[in-house]
Design a protein around this motif. Structure first.
Motif, PDB file in Angstrom:
ATOM      1  N   VAL A 116       0.834  -1.209   0.000  1.00 28.44           N
ATOM      2  CA  VAL A 116       0.000   0.000   0.000  1.00 28.44           C
ATOM      3  C   VAL A 116       0.870   1.261   0.000  1.00 28.44           C
ATOM      4  CG1 VAL A 116      -1.653   1.351   1.348  1.00 28.44           C
ATOM      5  CG2 VAL A 116      -1.989  -1.112   1.077  1.00 28.44           C
ATOM      6  N   THR A 120       1.101   3.757  -3.195  1.00 30.64           N
ATOM      7  CA  THR A 120       0.652   5.138  -3.005  1.00 30.64           C
ATOM      8  C   THR A 120       1.744   6.133  -3.404  1.00 30.64           C
ATOM      9  OG1 THR A 120      -0.820   4.443  -1.208  1.00 30.64           O
ATOM     10  CG2 THR A 120      -0.264   6.782  -1.329  1.00 30.64           C
ATOM     11  N   ARG A 136      -1.185   1.654  -8.782  1.00 29.49           N
ATOM     12  CA  ARG A 136      -2.544   1.190  -8.481  1.00 29.49           C
ATOM     13  C   ARG A 136      -2.570  -0.311  -8.204  1.00 29.49           C
ATOM     14  NH1 ARG A 136      -6.659   3.624  -6.524  1.00 29.49           N
ATOM     15  NH2 ARG A 136      -8.274   2.856  -7.932  1.00 29.49           N
ATOM     16  N   GLN A 139      -1.280  -0.747  -4.695  1.00 26.85           N
ATOM     17  CA  GLN A 139      -2.319  -0.383  -3.725  1.00 26.85           C
ATOM     18  C   GLN A 139      -3.371  -1.477  -3.608  1.00 26.85           C
ATOM     19  OE1 GLN A 139      -3.572   3.393  -5.471  1.00 26.85           O
ATOM     20  NE2 GLN A 139      -2.774   4.483  -3.680  1.00 26.85           N
ATOM     21  N   ALA A 195      -4.954   4.338   1.823  1.00 26.85           N
ATOM     22  CA  ALA A 195      -3.882   4.228   2.823  1.00 26.85           C
ATOM     23  C   ALA A 195      -4.380   4.495   4.241  1.00 26.85           C
ATOM     24  CB  ALA A 195      -2.745   5.191   2.488  1.00 26.85           C
TER      25      ALA A 195
END
Length: 425
Positions: A116, A120, A136, A139, A195
């Motif tokens: 993550v 990000t 992406r 994430q 996040a």
């Protein structure tokens, strides 16, 4: 999907308090000791761990043109940001559930956190679309691990309902939140909302410190074949003929592999379990219905009822939040209702939603159809995932939940494709 009240979360959290210490013995004989009962993670932390992923998934809905201009691509090309997230979520959930089974909770939380954070950062600094796509995917994979952890720690339909309701709230608020952050700061900040889930990681790791890792050799070939099958299915709306051919070939190869290794990544016991198969089939069906109506109803409200975009957005947000709250009530009472009654409710309400959307020209009824579809999808995720997990042994519970989540996530890919066909026809 939807929210729960503070009192609900408080009740769920209170129910997970650690057991009291035993009173001291009054005799000289030492009483036999028993292993301490692991404390349950409070439902609030589980919802916070999983729900922001829904906001991150839906945040791009209203800001794709802004992002496309920033990266110098067409808006249609920028939609790959949505597709990449959906693919990684569908493929990553069973993979990271397998990691949970083999290595335990803390390694899963560490890897998910790293994914993550890394994803990000990539999205925040990406000068080109391929870099943003990689971010992406990171994430989404990290979010899939957090979701897998939360679902496996829930333990009951009532607590799973809190998680699913949180998904509903954040998912419904995602587009508006994304647009607001884009107008105030940047679209890159809007893509960072998932996040927020990392705030729950320390608490979940602390409460679940007694979790023991599972055993078993990782089935790399089975995992690869399953991911290939999921990828082919997700590409059905954009490349039907190649996707169908790839899906059929991969399905045959996967079936042959399962026969050779029945205890592998896709256990044969699950494929032979009517309870698991029914749960997974209903999950993907109701999820597809929800995502189809989620994208179709706004167009129907504009064309049939003459509603403005502002009225549509406000009405849909209120409807989805209400539906998600009601789905928690279904999850909380599912143990008393029984499996057959829960399935009947979900199928009946889902079919009514489709019929209403197909034939009604009334704005309120169209919104009701969208809400009914949201209720069934959120309720299915909360209740049917528990049914699917109960179809196997405790050791294979993470695998069952991961495979159920994969089937549910496929609806997020099928729904928009069906919407495109309906609108163009």
């Amino acid at each position: 999907m939807s929210s729960t009240t503070a009192s609900t979360v408080s009740t769920a959290s209170t129910a997970t308090a650690a057991p009291a210490a035993p009173a001291p013995s009054t005799t000289a004989v030492t009483a036999p000791t028993t292993a301490p009962t692991p404390r349950q993670v409070p439902a609030f932390w589980l919802a916070l761990l999983a729900a922001p992923v829904a906001a991150g998934a839906n945040a791009p809905v209203l800001i794709l043109p802004d992002m496309a201009r920033s990266l110098g691509v067409a808006t249609a090309t920028a939609t790959w940001m949505v597709t990449a997230f959906a693919w990684a979520m569908a493929a990553g959930t069973p993979l990271l559930a397998a990691l949970l089974r083999r290595r335990g909770l803390k390694p899963l939380l560490r890897l998910s956190t790293a994914l993550v954070v890394g994803g990000t950062v990539l999205v925040a600094i990406a000068p080109w679309l391929p870099v943003a796509l990689a971010g992406r995917v990171g994430q989404s994979l990290g979010g899939a691990g957090l979701v897998a952890a939360a679902m496996n720690l829930a333990g009951s339909a009532r607590r799973m309902g809190v998680i699913s309701s949180g998904f509903g709230v954040m998912g419904a608020a995602g587009p508006l939140l994304g647009a607001t952050l884009t107008d105030a700061v940047s679209w890159r900040l809007a893509f960072a909302v998932s996040a927020i889930a990392l705030l729950a990681v320390p608490a979940v790791a602390r409460y679940a410190r007694d979790a023991q890792p599972g055993e078993g050799r990782f089935d790399a070939r089975g995992a690869t074949l399953l991911i290939a099958l999921a990828t082919a299915l997700i590409l059905l709306p954009t490349a039907p003929l190649p996707a169908v051919a790839a899906a059929l070939l991969t399905a045959v190869l996967l079936a042959l592999h399962v026969r050779r290794r029945p205890e592998g990544f896709v256990p044969s016991t699950l494929l032979r379990s009517p309870l698991f198969l029914i749960s997974a089939a209903l999950g993907v069906t109701l999820s597809t219905t929800y995502f189809t109506l989620l994208f179709t109803v706004p167009s129907l409200l504009q064309d049939r009822a003459g509603w403005s975009k502002g009225a549509i957005g406000t009405g849909q947000l209120i409807t989805l939040l209400t539906a998600s709250a009601l789905s928690w009530l279904l999850a909380a009472s599912s143990a008393h209702l029984g499996r057959a009654a829960v399935r009947t409710i979900l199928v009946t309400v889902g079919a009514t939603a489709v019929a209403t959307a197909a034939f009604s020209a009334s704005g309120p009824l169209l919104l009701l159809a969208a809400g009914a579809a949201a209720f069934t999808a959120t309720g299915a995720n909360a209740t049917l995932s528990v049914h699917a997990a109960s179809a196997t042994t405790p050791a294979q519970r993470p695998t069952a939940i991961g495979l159920f989540a994969l089937s549910y996530q496929l609806g997020g890919a099928f729904g928009p494709g069906i919407t495109t066909l309906l609108i163009l026809s």
